[in-house]
Design a protein around this motif. Structure first.
Motif, PDB file in Angstrom:
ATOM      1  N   ASN A 143      -1.330   8.818  15.642  1.00 62.49           N
ATOM      2  CA  ASN A 143      -2.218   7.729  16.040  1.00 62.49           C
ATOM      3  C   ASN A 143      -3.620   7.922  15.477  1.00 62.49           C
ATOM      4  N   LYS A 144      -4.119   9.150  15.578  1.00 65.29           N
ATOM      5  CA  LYS A 144      -5.473   9.435  15.097  1.00 65.29           C
ATOM      6  C   LYS A 144      -5.573   9.241  13.581  1.00 65.29           C
ATOM      7  N   LEU A 145      -4.578   9.721  12.846  1.00 64.85           N
ATOM      8  CA  LEU A 145      -4.617   9.594  11.382  1.00 64.85           C
ATOM      9  C   LEU A 145      -4.435   8.143  10.943  1.00 64.85           C
ATOM     10  N   SER A 146      -3.656   7.373  11.695  1.00 63.25           N
ATOM     11  CA  SER A 146      -3.489   5.958  11.344  1.00 63.25           C
ATOM     12  C   SER A 146      -4.785   5.184  11.563  1.00 63.25           C
ATOM     13  N   GLN A 147      -5.570   5.588  12.570  1.00 65.80           N
ATOM     14  CA  GLN A 147      -6.875   4.964  12.786  1.00 65.80           C
ATOM     15  C   GLN A 147      -7.826   5.297  11.639  1.00 65.80           C
ATOM     16  N   ILE A 158      -0.043  12.755   3.766  1.00 57.17           N
ATOM     17  CA  ILE A 158      -1.085  11.905   3.201  1.00 57.17           C
ATOM     18  C   ILE A 158      -1.523  12.440   1.843  1.00 57.17           C
ATOM     19  N   ALA A 159      -1.670  13.754   1.742  1.00 56.52           N
ATOM     20  CA  ALA A 159      -2.090  14.364   0.475  1.00 56.52           C
ATOM     21  C   ALA A 159      -1.058  14.125  -0.622  1.00 56.52           C
ATOM     22  N   ALA A 160       0.219  13.979  -0.256  1.00 59.76           N
ATOM     23  CA  ALA A 160       1.278  13.763  -1.249  1.00 59.76           C
ATOM     24  C   ALA A 160       1.115  12.442  -1.987  1.00 59.76           C
ATOM     25  N   ILE A 161       0.364  11.523  -1.395  1.00 56.65           N
ATOM     26  CA  ILE A 161       0.135  10.236  -2.069  1.00 56.65           C
ATOM     27  C   ILE A 161      -0.598  10.471  -3.381  1.00 56.65           C
ATOM     28  N   ASN A 162      -1.600  11.357  -3.352  1.00 56.70           N
ATOM     29  CA  ASN A 162      -2.211  11.879  -4.580  1.00 56.70           C
ATOM     30  C   ASN A 162      -2.635  10.791  -5.561  1.00 56.70           C
ATOM     31  N   ILE A 163      -3.203   9.720  -5.057  1.00 55.01           N
ATOM     32  CA  ILE A 163      -3.727   8.665  -5.925  1.00 55.01           C
ATOM     33  C   ILE A 163      -5.130   8.316  -5.455  1.00 55.01           C
ATOM     34  N   ASP A 164      -5.860   7.605  -6.277  1.00 51.89           N
ATOM     35  CA  ASP A 164      -7.241   7.266  -5.944  1.00 51.89           C
ATOM     36  C   ASP A 164      -7.261   6.085  -4.971  1.00 51.89           C
ATOM     37  N   MET A 174      -6.047   2.147   4.164  1.00 50.75           N
ATOM     38  CA  MET A 174      -5.626   2.567   2.833  1.00 50.75           C
ATOM     39  C   MET A 174      -4.131   2.846   2.736  1.00 50.75           C
ATOM     40  N   ILE A 175      -3.517   3.168   3.883  1.00 49.96           N
ATOM     41  CA  ILE A 175      -2.115   3.554   3.926  1.00 49.96           C
ATOM     42  C   ILE A 175      -1.412   2.762   5.021  1.00 49.96           C
ATOM     43  N   ASP A 176      -0.179   2.332   4.755  1.00 48.09           N
ATOM     44  CA  ASP A 176       0.651   1.761   5.808  1.00 48.09           C
ATOM     45  C   ASP A 176       1.419   2.881   6.491  1.00 48.09           C
ATOM     46  N   PHE A 177       1.325   2.929   7.813  1.00 43.15           N
ATOM     47  CA  PHE A 177       2.107   3.869   8.610  1.00 43.15           C
ATOM     48  C   PHE A 177       3.203   3.058   9.300  1.00 43.15           C
ATOM     49  N   LYS A 204       0.855  -1.192   0.000  1.00 38.93           N
ATOM     50  CA  LYS A 204       0.000   0.000   0.000  1.00 38.93           C
ATOM     51  C   LYS A 204       0.888   1.239   0.000  1.00 38.93           C
ATOM     52  N   PRO A 205       0.319   2.397  -0.355  1.00 38.98           N
ATOM     53  CA  PRO A 205       1.066   3.633  -0.131  1.00 38.98           C
ATOM     54  C   PRO A 205       1.506   3.679   1.326  1.00 38.98           C
ATOM     55  N   THR A 206       2.666   4.255   1.565  1.00 36.65           N
ATOM     56  CA  THR A 206       3.273   4.167   2.894  1.00 36.65           C
ATOM     57  C   THR A 206       3.836   5.506   3.339  1.00 36.65           C
ATOM     58  N   ILE A 207       3.606   5.823   4.602  1.00 36.15           N
ATOM     59  CA  ILE A 207       4.288   6.935   5.251  1.00 36.15           C
ATOM     60  C   ILE A 207       5.233   6.327   6.281  1.00 36.15           C
ATOM     61  N   LEU A 208       6.528   6.509   6.060  1.00 34.33           N
ATOM     62  CA  LEU A 208       7.555   5.933   6.918  1.00 34.33           C
ATOM     63  C   LEU A 208       8.251   7.059   7.667  1.00 34.33           C
ATOM     64  N   LEU A 209       8.166   7.014   8.999  1.00 37.90           N
ATOM     65  CA  LEU A 209       8.752   8.045   9.852  1.00 37.90           C
ATOM     66  C   LEU A 209       9.937   7.456  10.601  1.00 37.90           C
TER      67      LEU A 209
END
Length: 233
Positions: free
Chosen positions: A111-115, A212-218, A120-123, A89-94
């Motif tokens: 935490n809130k955004l990952s919930q 998250i907006a940078a993912i910019n895909i459907d 749709m996204i892997d954190f 999946k699209p991923t945000i890696l910190l």
């Protein structure tokens, strides 16, 4: 039958050619890191800290975006993911470490955004630390967040360390497409003591929403629904 087989083979060859045309993140970095470091050093000598900081954004936007993350390994903590090759999946890696304190409010916002977007996204939170230290720090994070780590004292996964830590520094956020494309790289918000609690929360809401907006895909993510402040969080 022969025609079907020919079409299949041509499709395979076309996909292979596309794969070979991809520029790896390591190659894009290798070609540009020396010039970047030189410009940063020159800016620091002149005392122009803001310009020095802006150079990372320029490097990312002009040289690194569109490259593809290398097959990088890390150790599982409470995650089924142990390599960038396993991302689907699209991923945000910190990237985190115990000696680099995150901005106040960052972890609750994450935490809130990952919930909200975890289906749709892997954190992923990648710690540069020992397993025992990670065990204590991991308690702060939501179960939807994959916790992984690299302990440099074990001298393992040094390509991961070199690419995701040493090259560009600590406290980064990498945004990856489902196919491993680098969509963005940013420094996470610093811990500023002169801001109020609300300001710190808002700072992190804005930053992570933009990631998250940078993912910019459907992926059924309505960019207009992303929170912009505590008022919409």
């Amino acid at each position: 039958m022969a025609r079907t087989l020919l079409i299949f083979l041509l499709s395979v060859l076309s996909l292979a050619a596309q794969e070979n045309d991809k520029t790896l993140f390591s190659d894009a970095l290798r070609l540009n890191i020396d010039a970047y470091n030189q410009r940063v050093d020159e800016a620091l000598v002149l005392g122009d800290l803001d310009f020095a900081k802006s150079l990372l954004d320029t490097l990312v936007k002009t040289k690194l975006q569109g490259s593809y993350i290398d097959p990088l390994q890390f150790e599982r903590f409470d995650s089924g993911i142990a390599s960038t090759e396993e991302l689907e999946k699209p991923t945000i890696l910190l990237t985190y470490s115990s000696w680099c304190i995150p901005s106040e409010g960052e972890i609750p916002v994450l935490n809130k955004l990952s919930q909200r977007y975890g289906d749709m996204i892997d954190f992923i939170v990648l710690f540069w630390d020992s397993k025992s230290t990670v065990r204590q720090m991991a308690k702060q994070f939501d179960k939807n967040i994959h916790i992984v780590y690299v302990d440099e004292t074990q001298n393992k996964h040094m390509q991961t360390v070199n690419l995701l830590k040493h090259a560009l520094g600590l406290s980064l956020s990498f945004v990856l497409g489902a196919d491993g494309e680098i969509l963005d790289i940013n420094r996470r918000p610093p811990n500023q003591m002169n801001l109020t609690e609300n300001q710190l929360f808002n700072q992190n809401i804005v930053f992570l929403s933009r990631q998250i907006a940078a993912i910019n895909i459907d992926h059924n993510i309505n960019i207009n629904d992303l929170p912009e402040s505590i008022a919409t969080f």
